[in-house]
Design a protein around this motif. Structure first.
Motif: not given
Length: 474
Positions: A112-124, A175-179, A183-189, A193-194
């Motif tokens: 699921l985070y792979n999918i989000i990473a793909n989406a974040n790449f596109v949305l950049s 965690p809520l990566p939007l970019v 190397n991000a090590k995000l806490p739980r939002s 927020q989610i």
């Protein structure tokens, strides 16, 4: 979140060779498209969107694992005593399946985070791509699809790895990566927020998608995500509104009692009910070990996951789904009658070949989302609509007269009968706080158990990310 595998770290997106058209109906060999300079124009933006949809096919998320877990971790299905060891831990009454080392939870989290990473790449690249008047799409439409896919992935993360909205521990979302930052090590939002981000993405996407291909996310799919979102946050009036919007739409239509038995055939693949599905075909299909048919269908390689006999027996003999989608006969050897389980298993015959498309959304879901919303706002209307729908489309002569909790449980039972193995039962029970004891395995889950409240954060994530907290109990 160092352990999360970003499949676009090298900017390579695998897509079906459909050029930039939206026609996924042509079955062509897959190719790799290398985006060395990122997204520079609308044509390779369209390629990136196809790659984003391709990521949804992964059998460790939407392609098999989400529908599998939502049945096996609930009350109406089980892994046979005769099994390949896949998902066998779901049988354990001590709930030892729910551990941080559980590979299935790690796979779900990572994919699921792979999918989000793909989406974040596109949305950049949003706002940086000019419209190409020689194409049928627009950048606005394409970026809207990326927003919708990201919303869907976050919805499934928060549904499985956190408590329901408004209940219990609301500090521990995900965690809520939007970019894109490997190397991000995000806490739980927080949970709020989610859900706020899900709403933001859906609002951005709403009504902007030009694509009408049911093998890509579309405007009706966005409406369905709104319907799911509003149920999750307990805004039942808006859940009703969006469910009705889908029911009023001519983008899809409900299958009749005559049509229903064959709607999952290799030729129908969801038929006219389909809103959004994942394309699998002879040139692009999961391996025999990994696809949903490997463990769920009696003709599959491992033939081990089944519906319970208690579930089957509760279906009326006049129910058109009985003995078509759920059957006591099998196609493999040995026959179901020779399995060591008591009672004997019930075969689930929705997906019979690896090349069958996986249904993510269809119109019947809107019916039951509306019924659940009405249960909390107008139970009299919910009961009337339940009787009308089921008697018209699935069980001639169906009449239910229960009220209160019995009505809610009947709505959700009929939803499970309709949408079995489409990714709903566990989350429906959890969202409504309905505990259960599985009649076949004896596994008991309810709102007093932390295992029913949230999946554990995988051990790899805990080891690599010092900023993340585990859900209490694990």
């Amino acid at each position: 979140m160092k352990n999360i595998k970003y499949i676009i770290a090298s900017l390579i997106i695998t897509v079906s060779s459909t050029s930039c058209s939206n026609d996924f109906l042509e079955e062509k060999p897959r190719v790799d498209v290398e985006l060395k300079e990122g997204i520079t124009n609308e044509k390779n933006l369209a390629v990136a969107i196809l790659g984003l949809h391709n990521a949804l096919q992964n059998t460790d998320s939407y392609g098999a694992l989400i529908p599998t877990l939502n049945e096996l971790l609930a009350d109406n299905s089980f892994v046979s005593l005769r099994n390949s060891n896949r998902f066998a831990g779901t049988r354990q009454t001590d709930l030892s399946y729910y551990v941080t080392q559980q590979g299935n939870f790690a796979s779900l989290w990572g994919n699921l985070y792979n999918i989000i990473a793909n989406a974040n790449f596109v949305l950049s690249y949003e706002g940086k791509i000019q419209d190409d008047t020689n194409t049928s799409e627009t950048p606005v439409s394409l970026f809207a699809q990326a927003h919708a896919v990201r919303a869907m992935a976050y919805y499934d993360l928060i549904t499985h790895f956190s408590e329901v909205s408004g209940n219990g521990n609301q500090d521990l979302g995900v965690p809520l990566p939007l970019v894109l930052d490997v190397n991000a090590k995000l806490p739980r939002s927080t949970v709020a927020q989610i859900y706020n981000q899900i709403l933001s993405d859906l609002t951005t996407a709403e009504g902007k998608i030009l694509n009408t291909n049911k093998r890509q996310i579309n405007n009706s799919a966005v409406d369905m995500l709104f319907s799911r979102y509003y149920l999750a946050v307990k805004n039942y009036s808006q859940a009703d509104v969006y469910s009705q919007k889908i029911l009023n739409s001519n983008f899809s239509s409900l299958s009749t009692a005559t049509e229903a038995p064959t709607m999952f055939s290799a030729t129908e693949e969801g038929g006219k009910e389909t809103i959004f599905k994942l394309e699998f075909n002879d040139k692009d299909l999961p391996g025999a070990n990994d696809g949903i048919t490997a463990t769920w269908y009696s003709g599959g390689r491992y033939r081990q996951n089944f519906a319970t006999r208690a579930f089957y027996d509760k279906l009326s003999n006049s129910d058109v789904r009985k003995n078509s989608w759920f059957t006591l006969t099998s196609v493999g050897s040995p026959a179901i009658s020779a399995f060591p389980d008591n009672p004997k298993p019930v075969d689930v015959a929705k997906y019979k070949t690896p090349a069958t498309d996986i249904i993510l959304m269809r119109k019947s879901e809107a019916v039951f989302n509306q019924l659940e919303a009405l249960y909390y706002t107008n139970p009299t209307s919910a009961l009337a609509k339940l009787n009308t729908h089921v008697s018209t489309y699935r069980v001639p002569g169906y009449v239910f007269a229960g009220t209160g909790q019995a009505l809610l449980e009947e709505i959700l039972f009929q939803k499970n009968a309709e949408l079995f193995l489409e990714g709903f039962r566990y989350r429906d029970l959890k969202r409504n706080g309905i505990g259960f004891t599985n009649s076949q395995t004896g596994v008991t889950l309810n709102s007093t158990k932390y295992q029913f409240k949230a999946f554990p954060i995988p051990q790899g994530e805990m080891l690599s990310n010092p900023n993340i907290k585990q859900f209490p109990g694990y």
